[in-house]
Design a protein around this motif. Sequence first.
Motif, short mmCIF file in Angstrom:
data_model
loop_
_atom_site.label_atom_id
_atom_site.label_comp_id
_atom_site.label_asym_id
_atom_site.label_seq_id
_atom_site.Cartn_x
_atom_site.Cartn_y
_atom_site.Cartn_z
N LYS A 1 0.76 -1.17 -0.11
CA LYS A 1 -0.09 0.03 0.08
C LYS A 1 0.81 1.13 0.04
CE LYS A 1 -0.78 -0.01 5.12
NZ LYS A 1 -1.92 0.11 5.99
N ALA A 2 0.21 2.08 -0.64
CA ALA A 2 1.09 3.63 -0.62
C ALA A 2 1.47 4.16 0.56
CB ALA A 2 0.22 4.50 -1.63
N LEU A 3 2.64 4.85 0.79
CA LEU A 3 2.94 5.54 2.10
C LEU A 3 1.77 6.55 2.51
CD1 LEU A 3 6.77 6.11 1.61
CD2 LEU A 3 5.71 4.31 2.70
N VAL A 4 1.24 7.11 1.52
CA VAL A 4 0.22 8.10 1.85
C VAL A 4 -1.06 7.66 2.67
CG1 VAL A 4 1.11 10.08 0.29
CG2 VAL A 4 -0.69 8.21 -0.53
N HIS A 5 -1.28 6.20 2.58
CA HIS A 5 -2.15 5.66 3.17
C HIS A 5 -2.00 4.89 4.50
CE1 HIS A 5 -4.34 6.75 -0.54
NE2 HIS A 5 -3.51 6.20 -1.18
N PHE A 6 -0.65 5.05 4.87
CA PHE A 6 -0.40 4.54 6.30
C PHE A 6 -1.06 5.14 7.38
CE2 PHE A 6 4.06 2.41 5.60
CZ PHE A 6 3.57 1.51 4.73
N LYS A 7 -1.80 4.26 8.10
CA LYS A 7 -2.38 5.09 9.43
C LYS A 7 -2.00 4.19 10.61
CE LYS A 7 -6.29 6.66 6.57
NZ LYS A 7 -7.73 6.78 6.29
N GLY A 8 -2.18 4.74 11.78
CA GLY A 8 -2.04 4.09 13.01
C GLY A 8 -0.67 3.81 13.58
N LEU A 9 -0.46 3.06 14.84
CA LEU A 9 0.65 2.84 15.38
C LEU A 9 1.89 2.00 14.79
CD1 LEU A 9 2.35 3.44 18.06
CD2 LEU A 9 1.26 1.50 18.97
N ILE A 10 1.23 1.01 14.03
CA ILE A 10 2.30 0.18 13.44
C ILE A 10 2.79 0.82 12.26
CG2 ILE A 10 2.33 -2.28 12.10
CD1 ILE A 10 0.24 -3.44 14.18
N ASP A 11 2.07 1.44 11.27
CA ASP A 11 2.34 1.89 9.95
C ASP A 11 3.15 3.10 10.39
OD1 ASP A 11 0.87 0.58 8.15
OD2 ASP A 11 -0.96 1.69 7.80
N ASN A 12 2.93 3.96 11.57
CA ASN A 12 3.94 5.06 11.85
C ASN A 12 5.46 4.35 12.35
OD1 ASN A 12 2.36 7.01 11.69
ND2 ASN A 12 1.69 6.97 13.58
N PHE A 13 5.39 3.20 13.10
CA PHE A 13 6.60 2.36 13.01
C PHE A 13 7.35 2.00 11.81
CE2 PHE A 13 9.20 -1.37 14.53
CZ PHE A 13 10.05 -0.78 15.34
N ARG A 14 6.56 1.53 11.01
CA ARG A 14 7.04 1.12 9.65
C ARG A 14 7.77 2.28 9.05
NH1 ARG A 14 1.87 -2.14 8.68
NH2 ARG A 14 2.58 -4.12 8.66
N LEU A 15 7.02 3.61 9.27
CA LEU A 15 7.79 4.79 8.74
C LEU A 15 9.09 5.09 9.03
CD1 LEU A 15 4.56 6.95 8.14
CD2 LEU A 15 6.23 6.05 6.26
N VAL A 16 9.15 4.92 10.66
CA VAL A 16 10.57 5.13 11.18
C VAL A 16 11.66 4.21 10.70
CG1 VAL A 16 11.49 4.72 13.48
CG2 VAL A 16 9.31 5.84 13.14
N THR A 17 11.25 3.06 10.25
CA THR A 17 12.25 1.93 9.67
C THR A 17 12.53 2.30 8.43
OG1 THR A 17 10.59 0.36 8.81
CG2 THR A 17 11.18 0.07 11.06
N TYR A 18 11.51 2.89 7.75
CA TYR A 18 11.80 3.58 6.23
C TYR A 18 12.63 4.65 6.36
CZ TYR A 18 10.60 5.66 1.91
OH TYR A 18 10.24 6.43 0.58
N LEU A 19 12.66 5.52 7.63
CA LEU A 19 13.26 6.98 7.39
C LEU A 19 14.72 6.33 7.81
CD1 LEU A 19 11.13 9.12 9.46
CD2 LEU A 19 11.78 9.54 6.94
N ILE A 20 15.19 5.36 8.60
CA ILE A 20 16.35 5.16 9.14
C ILE A 20 17.12 4.31 8.04
CG2 ILE A 20 17.74 3.72 10.47
CD1 ILE A 20 15.39 4.13 12.85
#
Length: 392
Positions: free
Chosen positions: A69-88
Amino acid sequence: MKICLVPTMFPKYKGDYYGSFIFDDAKMLVNKGFEVHVVTQHNTGIPYEEIMDGIHVHRFRWMKPKKFKALVHFKGLIDNFRLVTYLISLFFNLMWIIKKLDIDIIHAHSVVPTGLIGVIVANIVRKPVFITVHGMDITNFENNPFFKRLIRFSLNNCNKAVAVSMDLSEKMEKLEIKEDKIIVLRNAIDTKRFIPLKNRKIRNYYGVNDKDILILFVGYLDTFKGVFELMNSFHEINKKNVNVKLMIVGEGPKNNELKKIASRLCLETHVIFAGKISPSDIHEYYQSSDIFVLPSHTEGTPLVVIEAMACGLPIVASNVGGIPEIVINNKNGFIITPQNEIELISKVQILVKNQSLRNKFADKSIEIINTEFDNDIKVEKLINLYKNAAGR
């Protein structure tokens, strides 16, 4: 010169429509003699490293979702954690690629997260960095104080913030982005492929006869694209006209729900769900249609509208983002209020009933495309930006 593109969207394989406009830009740069590298996230079932039409693609590991799923459709705690791993992961992989390959220019697509990381890396390795703003990367976050700070930091610390529309340029100015940082470089298309040719191939395949008026939608099948208003409006239009059909090209989370609505409204024989179409074939769908409709709630400058115009279609689209800059009301189409089914029904109905108006709008669409939206013009402007930044 070596260019590194850093997009949030990029095709997962040749023929994938997801991020195909960035793939097209990259391919044009390769054809102009540039060495182009793309650093983007990995998705299940595709290689981490590959070369696509001369473009070196480097995909990094992260905590990706099991289903794409596209990053713009990320929602919730787990998706936010995924984004942290993405950034790092993006930070370390981009640093490694830039240093290992001695990249000359970094060009991020989207402000957050890729633009932010691109700016941080560029400042460490002392390389020029550009950020292209496409729309949702600002409009989704412009009312969030935390993200506004990140957007302001990213765009004020890049060489140039590239807006794909005047609307986005004005939004950036309101966010206190320095005026000398902003440049408008509109989306463009291959005007040798997207041409106003009447193509019967697709109509014949789906059983659309010459007397039928074929209304086309191309896009992601989700609520913000106005697909439910489109379906309800078409139901009313279909009641008044026996010779109209609606073709929906694309896929998304609301696909099955839309099919159920079509069944409930007894529209199965009038609504065609064509699914996902390869970018190499999409022009045939425009060329087979009579009217293009995009009733989105939010947009940047949608490439699908430009493609439809180049193929000689009259447009009905929402008054959002950069759409009013390319669809001139009562000249090459109608601009409607988002989520207003009455307006949508009225404007489409006018075009269904009036062939001479469709032809007039089509001629104007082609005229606008030929003067402002050719890919060759866009890539030359892009190359000049790169050369000036690199001092070449």
